[in-house]
Design a protein around this motif. Structure first.
Motif, PDB file in Angstrom:
ATOM      1  N   MET A  99     -11.253   0.215 -10.332  1.00  0.00           N
ATOM      2  CA  MET A  99     -10.686  -1.100 -10.288  1.00  0.00           C
ATOM      3  C   MET A  99      -9.228  -1.072 -10.768  1.00  0.00           C
ATOM      4  N   LEU A 100      -8.984  -0.453 -11.911  1.00  0.00           N
ATOM      5  CA  LEU A 100      -7.615  -0.388 -12.440  1.00  0.00           C
ATOM      6  C   LEU A 100      -6.719   0.470 -11.555  1.00  0.00           C
ATOM      7  N   ALA A 101      -7.247   1.584 -11.067  1.00  0.00           N
ATOM      8  CA  ALA A 101      -6.452   2.457 -10.195  1.00  0.00           C
ATOM      9  C   ALA A 101      -6.076   1.729  -8.916  1.00  0.00           C
ATOM     10  N   GLU A 102      -7.016   1.001  -8.341  1.00  0.00           N
ATOM     11  CA  GLU A 102      -6.731   0.246  -7.112  1.00  0.00           C
ATOM     12  C   GLU A 102      -5.677  -0.834  -7.368  1.00  0.00           C
ATOM     13  N   HIS A 103      -5.781  -1.496  -8.510  1.00  0.00           N
ATOM     14  CA  HIS A 103      -4.813  -2.541  -8.860  1.00  0.00           C
ATOM     15  C   HIS A 103      -3.406  -1.955  -8.969  1.00  0.00           C
ATOM     16  N   LEU A 104      -3.280  -0.862  -9.699  1.00  0.00           N
ATOM     17  CA  LEU A 104      -1.974  -0.223  -9.850  1.00  0.00           C
ATOM     18  C   LEU A 104      -1.459   0.294  -8.517  1.00  0.00           C
ATOM     19  N   ALA A 105      -2.310   0.957  -7.759  1.00  0.00           N
ATOM     20  CA  ALA A 105      -1.890   1.520  -6.472  1.00  0.00           C
ATOM     21  C   ALA A 105      -1.444   0.430  -5.496  1.00  0.00           C
ATOM     22  N   ALA A 106      -2.113  -0.709  -5.505  1.00  0.00           N
ATOM     23  CA  ALA A 106      -1.729  -1.804  -4.610  1.00  0.00           C
ATOM     24  C   ALA A 106      -0.285  -2.228  -4.864  1.00  0.00           C
ATOM     25  N   HIS A 107       0.111  -2.255  -6.121  1.00  0.00           N
ATOM     26  CA  HIS A 107       1.493  -2.601  -6.451  1.00  0.00           C
ATOM     27  C   HIS A 107       2.450  -1.452  -6.111  1.00  0.00           C
ATOM     28  N   LEU A 108       2.073  -0.253  -6.484  1.00  0.00           N
ATOM     29  CA  LEU A 108       2.968   0.883  -6.272  1.00  0.00           C
ATOM     30  C   LEU A 108       3.201   1.169  -4.793  1.00  0.00           C
ATOM     31  N   ARG A 109       2.206   0.948  -3.952  1.00  0.00           N
ATOM     32  CA  ARG A 109       2.377   1.189  -2.503  1.00  0.00           C
ATOM     33  C   ARG A 109       3.477   0.320  -1.911  1.00  0.00           C
ATOM     34  N   ILE A 110       3.652  -0.865  -2.466  1.00  0.00           N
ATOM     35  CA  ILE A 110       4.708  -1.757  -1.991  1.00  0.00           C
ATOM     36  C   ILE A 110       6.072  -1.252  -2.443  1.00  0.00           C
ATOM     37  N   LEU A 111       6.107  -0.606  -3.602  1.00  0.00           N
ATOM     38  CA  LEU A 111       7.374  -0.210  -4.211  1.00  0.00           C
ATOM     39  C   LEU A 111       7.861   1.178  -3.841  1.00  0.00           C
TER      40      LEU A 111
END
Length: 149
Positions: free
Chosen positions: A1-13
């Motif tokens: 859950m936390l990894a997906e949350h972080l990755a969702a943001h980082l993929r945009i950046l």
């Protein structure tokens, strides 16, 4: 859950962000291309996950930088992590609270944007422009002749 949350943001950046499975057949194949310039972010909280620790140690052995999100009791990851980010897990329930860890991921994203300067902001603007045209298949601009209601 936390990894997906972080990755969702980082993929945009930034490009080349992926979530690796700590277990299963994808684990080994995900290790094939790790290099010294790669960063592995691992989340490991009480009731520590042996597969997560093994995956992170493999990444370290291949030269990757390891950022460990953990609790105050310190996951075994902490022994080899380049960066250790600790958040409280105290909760009135029998389960650990991960709300502080979510806030810590948000802080990491903000720090990354500050450190990288204009590049992530430009990528995010491109993302927003592309995303604006995906809801109904249009470019996001009002159709010609459309009237405000």
């Amino acid at each position: 859950m936390l990894a997906e949350h972080l990755a969702a943001h980082l993929r945009i950046l930034r490009p080349r962000v992926q979530v690796l499975s700590a277990a299963g057949p994808d684990r080994v194949s995900s290790m094939l291309d790790l290099r010294r310039r790669d960063v592995l972010v691992a989340f490991d909280y009480r009731r520590y996950q042996h597969d997560t620790v093994r995956l992170a140690m493999t990444a370290k052995d291949q030269g990757a930088t390891l950022i460990a999100f953990t609790d105050p009791y310190l996951s075994p990851l902490a022994a080899r992590a380049d960066v250790i980010l600790i958040s409280s897990v105290q909760s009135p329930s029998p389960f650990d609270a991960l709300t502080p860890a979510v806030a810590l991921t948000e802080a990491l994203v903000a720090a990354l944007v500050d450190r990288l300067g204009d590049a992530p902001r430009a990528r995010m603007a491109r993302y927003d422009a592309l995303n604006g045209g995906t809801v109904d298949g249009t470019s996001g601009a009002p159709a010609s002749g459309a009237e405000d209601t």
